[in-house]
Design a protein around this motif. Structure first.
Motif, PDB file in Angstrom:
ATOM      1  N   ASP A  65       0.612  -1.134   0.008  1.00  0.00           N
ATOM      2  CA  ASP A  65      -0.085   0.313  -0.288  1.00  0.00           C
ATOM      3  C   ASP A  65       1.009   1.037   0.282  1.00  0.00           C
ATOM      4  OD1 ASP A  65      -2.002   1.781  -0.246  1.00  0.00           O
ATOM      5  OD2 ASP A  65      -2.885   1.153   2.400  1.00  0.00           O
ATOM      6  N   GLU A  94      -1.817  -0.909  -3.544  1.00  0.00           N
ATOM      7  CA  GLU A  94      -3.011  -0.379  -3.488  1.00  0.00           C
ATOM      8  C   GLU A  94      -2.353   1.324  -3.945  1.00  0.00           C
ATOM      9  OE1 GLU A  94      -5.446  -1.666   0.470  1.00  0.00           O
ATOM     10  OE2 GLU A  94      -5.958  -3.461  -1.044  1.00  0.00           O
ATOM     11  N   THR A 128      -5.489  -1.512  -9.264  1.00  0.00           N
ATOM     12  CA  THR A 128      -4.979  -0.680  -8.346  1.00  0.00           C
ATOM     13  C   THR A 128      -6.213  -0.349  -7.485  1.00  0.00           C
ATOM     14  OG1 THR A 128      -2.513  -0.643  -9.128  1.00  0.00           O
ATOM     15  CG2 THR A 128      -3.271   0.287  -7.286  1.00  0.00           C
ATOM     16  N   THR A 129      -6.397  -1.129  -6.269  1.00  0.00           N
ATOM     17  CA  THR A 129      -6.969  -0.019  -4.880  1.00  0.00           C
ATOM     18  C   THR A 129      -7.079   1.016  -4.884  1.00  0.00           C
ATOM     19  OG1 THR A 129      -7.478  -2.043  -4.084  1.00  0.00           O
ATOM     20  CG2 THR A 129      -8.365  -0.430  -2.962  1.00  0.00           C
TER      21      THR A 129
END
Length: 231
Positions: A65, A94, A128-129
């Motif tokens: 992330d 992310e 992608t988050t």
């Protein structure tokens, strides 16, 4: 909250953060190895060490992330977009970016929507988050609500309470407010000052589905004790 989460389920709600600017590779390695051992959802890190962390955790069930324009959000849209693309190309799964708070205070909502739209589009195109950090400690009720309203137009994957570097972190009240606004259309991430299992569970109970914390290991150990004691 209904039925209690299992330890594994709670671990998968946690983005285990290490965002200090003065960490060594050994600290990052330990951070990543613990995240794998505990089964956290992600390691939340600054962008420069993404390749190093990716070499440790890729394929082991924990995602990376990336923090974009962190923690101030005071980069241009073009810079944020470039940083987002670069983070993804380096191995991020992310992205958490900070909104431009100056433009929020200027009530320049067209700017905020353009910024959000362009970053979310980049993430969406690359599978992608995307997470949008509001930094609620600096916002009025009206500003929080307006950011929620814009988010419903753009539809990032998550909206997030805080960086953890501001004057305040997540509150149950803010999580509940954000959840009331976006319902099931956008997920909520609570972050900033979450240090105990009780705090994490309260945030989840208010509507958060992801917890950003540097205390994930301690939270899971505390939760194990809670379950053992039948609380």
């Amino acid at each position: 909250m209904g039925e209690k989460l299992t330890v594994t389920q709670l671990a998968k709600c946690i983005d285990q953060t290490l965002l200090k600017p003065y960490v060594s590779n050994e600290e990052l390695r330990t951070h990543c190895e613990k995240a794998v051992a505990y089964g956290f959802k992600t390691v939340a890190i600054n962008n420069a060490p993404i390749p190093f962390c990716a070499s440790i955790i890729k394929g082991k069930g924990v995602l990376i992330d990336a923090a974009v324009s962190f923690p101030l959000g005071q980069c241009t849209i073009e810079t944020k977009v470039f940083e987002t693309v670069d983070a993804i190309e380096k191995g991020a799964d992310e992205v958490d970016y900070v909104v431009n708070l100056v433009e929020v205070k200027n009530r320049n909502w067209a700017y905020i929507q353009e910024e959000m739209s362009r970053i979310v589009e980049v993430c969406r195109d690359r599978k992608t988050t995307s997470k949008v950090i509001f930094e609620n400690c600096y916002l009025t009720q009206e500003e929080k609500e307006k950011l929620c309203e814009i988010s419903l137009e753009v539809l990032p994957d998550f909206i997030k309470t805080s960086t953890g570097f501001g004057t305040g972190g997540a509150t149950v009240q803010d999580v509940a407010l954000m959840k009331d606004w976006v319902g099931g259309k956008i997920k909520i991430k609570a972050a900033g000052g979450i240090r105990t299992a009780e705090q994490a569970l309260a945030m989840i109970g208010a509507g958060a589905s992801r917890i950003g914390t540097s205390r994930g290991c301690e939270i899971i150990e505390q939760y194990k004790t809670i379950l053992q004691e039948g609380k």
